[in-house]
Design a protein around this motif. Sequence first.
Motif, PDB file in Angstrom:
ATOM      1  N   PRO A  45       0.513   5.323   5.698  1.00  0.00           N
ATOM      2  CA  PRO A  45       0.805   4.125   4.905  1.00  0.00           C
ATOM      3  C   PRO A  45       0.705   4.415   3.408  1.00  0.00           C
ATOM      4  O   PRO A  45       0.221   5.477   2.989  1.00  0.00           O
ATOM      5  CB  PRO A  45      -0.277   3.125   5.355  1.00  0.00           C
ATOM      6  N   THR A  46       1.117   3.447   2.609  1.00  0.00           N
ATOM      7  CA  THR A  46       1.171   3.640   1.153  1.00  0.00           C
ATOM      8  C   THR A  46       0.301   2.613   0.438  1.00  0.00           C
ATOM      9  O   THR A  46       0.642   2.145  -0.648  1.00  0.00           O
ATOM     10  CB  THR A  46       2.626   3.516   0.653  1.00  0.00           C
ATOM     11  N   ASP A  47      -0.843   2.275   1.036  1.00  0.00           N
ATOM     12  CA  ASP A  47      -1.654   1.179   0.516  1.00  0.00           C
ATOM     13  C   ASP A  47      -2.647   1.607  -0.557  1.00  0.00           C
ATOM     14  O   ASP A  47      -3.458   0.794  -1.007  1.00  0.00           O
ATOM     15  CB  ASP A  47      -2.418   0.511   1.663  1.00  0.00           C
ATOM     16  N   GLU A  48      -2.586   2.846  -1.018  1.00  0.00           N
ATOM     17  CA  GLU A  48      -3.523   3.289  -2.049  1.00  0.00           C
ATOM     18  C   GLU A  48      -3.149   2.699  -3.413  1.00  0.00           C
ATOM     19  O   GLU A  48      -1.979   2.440  -3.705  1.00  0.00           O
ATOM     20  CB  GLU A  48      -3.518   4.822  -2.162  1.00  0.00           C
ATOM     21  N   ASP A  49      -4.138   2.540  -4.264  1.00  0.00           N
ATOM     22  CA  ASP A  49      -3.900   2.123  -5.637  1.00  0.00           C
ATOM     23  C   ASP A  49      -3.423   3.311  -6.462  1.00  0.00           C
ATOM     24  O   ASP A  49      -3.671   4.467  -6.117  1.00  0.00           O
ATOM     25  CB  ASP A  49      -5.190   1.567  -6.255  1.00  0.00           C
ATOM     26  N   GLY A  50      -2.751   3.019  -7.562  1.00  0.00           N
ATOM     27  CA  GLY A  50      -2.443   4.051  -8.545  1.00  0.00           C
ATOM     28  C   GLY A  50      -1.072   4.671  -8.474  1.00  0.00           C
ATOM     29  O   GLY A  50      -0.795   5.622  -9.209  1.00  0.00           O
ATOM     30  N   TRP A  51      -0.183   4.168  -7.605  1.00  0.00           N
ATOM     31  CA  TRP A  51       1.175   4.717  -7.573  1.00  0.00           C
ATOM     32  C   TRP A  51       1.867   4.466  -8.917  1.00  0.00           C
ATOM     33  O   TRP A  51       1.847   3.347  -9.435  1.00  0.00           O
ATOM     34  CB  TRP A  51       1.986   4.075  -6.460  1.00  0.00           C
ATOM     35  N   ILE A  52       2.504   5.492  -9.455  1.00  0.00           N
ATOM     36  CA  ILE A  52       3.260   5.331 -10.692  1.00  0.00           C
ATOM     37  C   ILE A  52       4.738   5.116 -10.416  1.00  0.00           C
ATOM     38  O   ILE A  52       5.534   4.956 -11.349  1.00  0.00           O
ATOM     39  CB  ILE A  52       3.071   6.541 -11.631  1.00  0.00           C
ATOM     40  N   ALA A  53       5.117   5.134  -9.151  1.00  0.00           N
ATOM     41  CA  ALA A  53       6.506   4.932  -8.744  1.00  0.00           C
ATOM     42  C   ALA A  53       6.508   4.242  -7.389  1.00  0.00           C
ATOM     43  O   ALA A  53       5.497   4.216  -6.690  1.00  0.00           O
ATOM     44  CB  ALA A  53       7.250   6.267  -8.668  1.00  0.00           C
ATOM     45  N   GLU A  54       7.642   3.652  -7.039  1.00  0.00           N
ATOM     46  CA  GLU A  54       7.760   3.010  -5.735  1.00  0.00           C
ATOM     47  C   GLU A  54       7.533   4.068  -4.655  1.00  0.00           C
ATOM     48  O   GLU A  54       8.152   5.125  -4.680  1.00  0.00           O
ATOM     49  CB  GLU A  54       9.151   2.385  -5.609  1.00  0.00           C
ATOM     50  N   PRO A  55       6.607   3.823  -3.684  1.00  0.00           N
ATOM     51  CA  PRO A  55       6.202   4.886  -2.757  1.00  0.00           C
ATOM     52  C   PRO A  55       7.324   5.491  -1.931  1.00  0.00           C
ATOM     53  O   PRO A  55       7.198   6.631  -1.485  1.00  0.00           O
ATOM     54  CB  PRO A  55       5.172   4.191  -1.867  1.00  0.00           C
TER      55      PRO A  55
END
Length: 472
Positions: A88-98
């Motif tokens: 999954p992509t539920d982490e904080d801190g993405w700088i772009a759409e996962p």
Amino acid sequence: MNVNAIHADLQQHFDQDLEDIRRFLRQPSISYTGEGIAETAQAVADLIAGLGGEAEVVQTPGHPIVYGELWQDAPKTLLIYGMYDVMPTDEDGWIAEPFGAEIHDLPGLGPSIICRGAVNTKGPLAAFFTAMRAIVRVEGKLPVNLLFAVEGEEEMGSRSFPAFAEQYAEKLKRADAVLFPFFEQDEAGMPSLVLGTKGMLYVELICTGGEWGGPSERGIHGSYNAWVKSPVWRLTRALASFVDDDENILVDGFFDDVHPLSEREAALLDQQIDAGRFDAGVFRDAYAVRRLKDSDDRQAWHRLFSQPQLNIDGLFAGYTGPETKTVLPHQATAKVDVRMVPNMDPDKVLAGLRAHLDRGGFTDIEIKVYNKYPWSKLSLDEPAVQAMIRTYQGLHGELELWPINPGSAPYYVFERLLGLPYVTGGLGHGSRQHSSNEYCTVAGILAFERSMVTFLDEFTRGPAAPQGEQHE
């Protein structure tokens, strides 16, 4: 094969290859939610068909496994193992759409694709197909027969893969070896070659209110903690009993079957430390970690490959939303994984966890098993391993040998169920798997494609004289 001509063709068509890889990465395929799984399985089947092969989307009790064949009347056959599922992509801190597969200029790395699955492992999987496409363009056909087994549950412990391997064993055993394509260069560009993988035990510990105390059916007002014990406190005490203050594991018998590194393996790791190949500072910067358990780099490097671990992946109970809600939960849960080294047995480890809880008075805490499979090791002298070594030496000049993969993969299926040697490998760099801003470098994709072409050439031309002793 005319390897130089194929490498030149890869350079010529790289812009199109890059876009095709990004398109594949943009398709979500989250194993734990099922999002995009069916569509991605079909996309993998289409990639196999695009090479001229035949593909079958095999239904399982879980997610589909894509089986494929591409016969070229070649003397050797390679089984390509892969995974199309991602975390999954539920982490904080993405700088772009996962799942945007955007290209960003990362400090010290240059242009890089940021996307879930970029390195683990949809990026290498897609790039393997673009590399094969170049061979076909130049040579007209591949130099090996290819079999494919690409699963959608690796991030869930490969739950359906062993039964699939047994069902398709007669077909899979036609392979001479298994290749798991992967980006294996670190931030400094050094490629590594792992000679096995740790085993995996993934469980949930569930503490529910009952005869010992605690609400048994639903959460109640937090003020009643004056009268009623908390499942959360009980579970956290149980978890704390597994380790000491330095996180040394205290479970009786846990280390009884741990096989130490051989003298040769320990010497290899020492050589890497002496050569300055492990820099704890690089790791800390890459993963935003301020300090490691071991202050000594040599001790830390040895621990990674020689020791099992017991890790809490998640801990949850009661109200976790915004602002406040006073509640005494009726249940608390922890997700725990154990990485096992040779010669640990998953069933024995599980029994040890159960006995530890029982001795501590926590007989009520339930253990729910999700994933359980053993470690695997192989010989340095396997022809496929030697072919990958020659590939690294020819394209990069040097490499590092790792006694075992600190992570886990279902390699035991190949070694123990099918009797097949395997190798993980490829040039290229990516990192931050299972975390925000997972990436692979754009330059690394081309390096990976070139390495896959070279590996097939080395593999099909047959092994040279053994370059090392039998790996212990």
